[in-house]
Scaffold this active site. Structure first.
Site, short mmCIF file in Angstrom:
data_model
loop_
_atom_site.label_atom_id
_atom_site.label_comp_id
_atom_site.label_asym_id
_atom_site.label_seq_id
_atom_site.Cartn_x
_atom_site.Cartn_y
_atom_site.Cartn_z
N HIS A 1 -11.81 79.02 -17.67
CA HIS A 1 -11.54 79.65 -16.37
C HIS A 1 -12.58 80.72 -16.03
O HIS A 1 -12.81 81.04 -14.87
CB HIS A 1 -10.14 80.28 -16.45
N SER B 1 -11.20 80.08 -3.00
CA SER B 1 -9.86 80.59 -3.23
C SER B 1 -9.45 80.53 -4.69
O SER B 1 -8.35 80.91 -5.04
CB SER B 1 -8.85 79.84 -2.36
O1 LIG Z 1 -12.21 73.77 0.47
P1 LIG Z 1 -11.75 75.17 0.19
O2 LIG Z 1 -12.38 75.76 -1.04
O3 LIG Z 1 -10.24 75.32 0.22
O4 LIG Z 1 -12.26 76.04 1.45
C1 LIG Z 1 -13.52 76.63 1.54
O5 LIG Z 1 -14.58 75.70 1.64
C2 LIG Z 1 -14.57 74.85 2.78
C3 LIG Z 1 -15.85 74.02 2.77
O6 LIG Z 1 -17.01 74.81 2.80
C4 LIG Z 1 -14.47 75.65 4.09
O7 LIG Z 1 -14.26 74.78 5.18
C5 LIG Z 1 -13.31 76.66 4.03
O8 LIG Z 1 -13.34 77.48 5.20
C6 LIG Z 1 -13.47 77.52 2.78
O9 LIG Z 1 -12.43 78.45 2.69
#
Ligand SMILES: O=P(O)(O)O[C@H]1O[C@H](CO)[C@@H](O)[C@H](O)[C@H]1O
Ligand SMILES: O=P(O)(O)O[C@H]1O[C@H](CO)[C@@H](O)[C@H](O)[C@H]1O
Lengths: 371, 371
Positions: free
Chosen positions: B116, B164
Site C-alpha cells: 500500500h 482517491s
Molecule cells: O478514475 P478516478 O481515479 O476515480 O478519478 C480520477 O481520474 C479520472 C481520469 O483522469 C478523472 O476523470 C477524475 O476526475 C479523477 O478524480
C-alpha cells in the site's frame, strides 16, 4: 435495437470553437467519492478587512496606498506577468524546434467594489454596470497603447481557483500577441464565416457572412428550448451550458440579438442587460451548493482592431466563459487530471442535466433569504 | 541595447507537438503567496490497509475480492468512463454545430504492487519492470479487441491530482477513437515528417523521414547539454524538462537512441532501461520537496495499428508526459486558472531553472537516507 440515450451512453461531443472533443460519461456520477474534499470557505467575511491589500485606504505589496474608492478601482499588478514595451529582441533559435517570441504588455487589477464581502452575486445591478463600463474603458485604453494586440479580461474567484484574496476583483492582461485560445477560436470563427451559408433567422456577421456564435445562440434560444441548455436569458443576452461544455457547470454567456465583436461596441441598453444577466447567473451559481461559487471567468472578443484597416477580426463575437470546478457539493470538485490532461477532457453529467440543475436554482441569493 | 535574458524577460515558447504557446514569466516567482496551500500528506502509510479496496485480499466497490497478488494486478474499473461495444448508433445532429459521436471501449485499473505504501519512487527496478511489462500486455490485449483505436495509459498520483486512493496504481482507458491530444500530436508529427529534411545525427522515422521527437531528443542530449534541460539519462532513455513545458516541473521521458512507435516494440534491454530511469526520475521528484510528489503521467504512442496495412501512424514516437502541480514547496502549487484557462498556459520559472533544480536532487530516496 437500443436507442441512443445521452444520459446513459458514453459519447463524444465536438467543440467547434476549438475543434476538440469532450468525452461525456454521465453514468460516472454514480461512483462514490473518497478523494480530496475542499476546505470549507469562510461562512462570512467582514465588509472591511484591515489586512486586505485591496480594501480602501490600505497599503499594497508595492507599498502604495489604495484611495478611499467608492466604486471600482484599477491599478497595475505589482507582479505583472508581462512588462511594458520596448523589450529586447528575441535571440536566434538554437534549433528550429526551440523558438522564442518576446512578448510585451501590462497587467491590471480591477477591484469590483470597496466592500470586501460583496462578490458579483451580491452587488446591485448598477454596481455591476460600473464594472462592465470599467472593462470597456480598459479594453479601449490598453488597446490604444502601441503594440497591444489582445486585452484578456478574466476573474479567478475562490481559493480553489488560485485566487489569493477574497476581495472581489478581476484581472486584465494586455499582450502584444493574441493568446493561444482566443487565436484558435478566431481561426475557427473565420473558417466558419467563409464556409457556411448564413442562417436567415440568425444575426449576420461582417459582410453578411455567417457567425458561428450568432448561429449557435439563435439555435439554442429559438429552436432547442426543450433540450434545455439555456439557463438565463434577457432581451440581449443568454447564459447557457454549451453543447460541448467541459467543466460540470460551465457557462457561455453571450449576446444573441445582433453580432457584437467587442465590449467597446455595446449600446447603453446592452450594457445594462449585461450587468443584469451577470447578477442573475452568479446568484444561481451561489445558490446551487449554497456557497460562494468558485470559477474562472474569461471574456473573449475581437483582438485590438488594426488602426484604420479591415483586418477581418470582426468575425469575433463577444462571449464569456465561466469554468467552475465544483461537481457534487460545495466541497467535492471535478479534477481535470490524468485522462483529461493526457487524452481529452471528460465530464460526468450531461450539459443538459447541468443546465436543468441551474435552472432550478432561485435568483434570490441564499444569504438574502429572510429567515 | 539590453540583451535578451530568458530568466528576466517575459517571452512565449511554441510547443511543436500541439502548436500552442506557453507564456514564460520567470520574474513572477518573486511574488508572495497568500493563497490556498495543500493539506499535508500522511507522513507514512501502512504496508497493508484493511480499508483499501486495492490491497490484496480486500473487497472492491463492485463486491469482488482482490486475489492475494504478489506483483501487479489488473481489473476492469467498476465505474468505467466508456463501455464495451456494441453501443447504439448516434442520433442525427439537431444542428450542424451540435455533433455527437458514440464511443466504446474499456477502462482498466493496474495496481503497481501489493504494498500500500510503495510508489514508483520506492519500488525496486525489477518491480517497475513488471509494471512496464503489464503496460505492454494491456496495450496488446486491448489493441486486439474489435474497434479499439487508442490505448491511453496514465497515472494520477496524489490527492491534489484527483487520486482517491494512495495505493500505487495507474489506469488504462482504451477507446474506439484517438483522444484529442494524442490526435493533435500525431497530426503535428506527421506534418513534420513530410516537411522537414532528416537530421543525419538523429535516428530516422519510418521511410527514412524525420521524426520530430527523435530530432528534439537528439538535440537536447547531444548538442544542448549546457543549456541544461536534461535531468536524467541512460543508454536508451532521457528525461528532460521540455523547452515548451507548461507545469513548473513537467517532464518528457522518451527513448532517444532509435525511433520507437509504441511500448510493444521495446527490446528487453530497453524495457529494463525504462524501469531504471522511471525509478531515478521519481526518486528525484520525491526528493525535490521531501514529499510523495503528486503528478499526472500519460503515455503517448502509436494508435492501435490497423490490421496489415501501413496506416502512417508509426510516425508516433513513444513518450511519457509527467505534469506535477507543485511550484514552491510540498504545499504550494501552481494554479492553471484564469489566464491559463482563457488565454494560454503561463509558467513562473524557466524550464532550464526547473531542470537544474531536479538535477541537484539526489537519487537516494529521502525516506531511505540512514539517519
Ligand atoms: O478514475 P478516478 O481515479 O476515480 O478519478 C480520477 O481520474 C479520472 C481520469 O483522469 C478523472 O476523470 C477524475 O476526475 C479523477 O478524480
Ligand atoms: O495573479 P494571481 O491572482 O496572483 O494568480 C492567479 O492567477 C494567475 C492568472 O490566471 C495564475 O497564473 C496564478 O497561478 C494564479 O494563482
Amino acid at each position: 435495437e437500443i436507442e441512443f440515450d445521452p444520459t446513459t451512453h458514453p459519447h463524444r461531443r465536438l467543440n467547434p470553437l476549438t475543434n476538440e472533443h469532450v468525452l461525456v460519461s454521465p453514468h460516472r456520477t454514480k461512483r462514490p467519492w473518497l478523494g480530496q474534499t475542499e476546505p470549507p470557505q469562510p461562512s462570512s467575511l467582514p465588509p472591511y478587512d484591515p489586512a486586505c491589500y485591496l480594501c480602501p485606504g490600505n497599503a499594497r505589496a508595492g507599498g502604495q496606498r489604495n484611495p478611499a474608492y467608492a466604486h471600482t478601482m484599477v491599478f497595475e499588478n505589482d507582479y505583472a506577468a508581462v512588462l511594458p514595451a520596448p523589450g529586447p529582441a528575441a535571440p536566434p533559435a538554437p534549433h528550429p524546434l526551440l523558438t522564442t517570441a518576446p512578448v510585451q504588455g501590462g497587467c491590471d487589477v480591477l477591484c469590483f467594489h470597496p466592500r470586501h464581502d460583496l462578490t458579483l452575486a451580491r452587488l446591485t445591478v448598477p454596481d455591476i454596470e460600473r464594472i462592465v463600463n470599467e472593462w470597456g474603458a480598459i479594453y479601449r485604453r490598453r488597446g490604444a497603447q502601441e503594440g497591444i494586440k489582445y486585452v484578456q479580461i478574466f476573474e479567478n474567484k475562490g481559493a480553489m481557483m488560485g485566487c489569493s484574496n477574497p476581495h472581489p476583483h478581476g484581472q486584465v492582461w494586455s499582450l502584444s500577441a493574441v493568446p493561444s485560445l482566443p487565436a484558435t477560436e478566431l481561426a475557427n470563427l473565420t473558417a466558419y464565416a467563409h464556409s457556411t451559408p448564413p442562417t436567415p433567422s440568425a444575426p449576420a456577421g461582417p459582410h453578411g457572412r455567417a457567425c458561428m456564435l450568432c448561429d449557435y445562440a439563435s439555435f439554442e434560444v429559438r429552436v432547442a428550448r426543450e433540450e434545455g441548455r439555456v439557463v438565463v436569458q434577457n432581451e440581449h443576452w443568454v447564459a447557457l451550458v454549451p453543447w460541448w461544455a467541459i467543466w460540470p457547470f460551465e457557462i457561455m454567456l453571450l449576446p444573441y440579438a445582433r453580432h457584437i465583436p467587442s465590449i467597446a461596441e455595446l449600446t447603453q441598453e446592452e450594457k445594462t442587460a449585461f450587468a443584469e444577466i451577470l447578477s442573475r447567473l452568479t446568484k444561481r451559481y451561489d445558490n446551487l451548493f449554497s456557497c460562494s461559487f468558485a470559477y474562472s471567468m474569461g471574456v473573449h472578443q475581437r483582438p485590438v482592431p488594426a488602426p484604420g484597416g479591415d483586418d477581418g477580426d470582426d468575425v469575433a463575437h463577444l462571449h464569456l466563459h465561466f469554468t467552475p470546478p465544483l461537481l457534487r457539493s460545495a466541497s467535492v470538485r471535478k479534477f481535470l487530471v490524468g485522462f483529461e490532461l493526457m487524452g481529452e477532457p471528460q465530464r460526468d453529467l450531461t450539459p443538459e442535466q447541468a443546465a436543468a440543475r441551474l435552472r432550478a436554482c432561485s435568483e434570490v441569493h441564499y444569504l438574502d433569504v429572510a429567515e
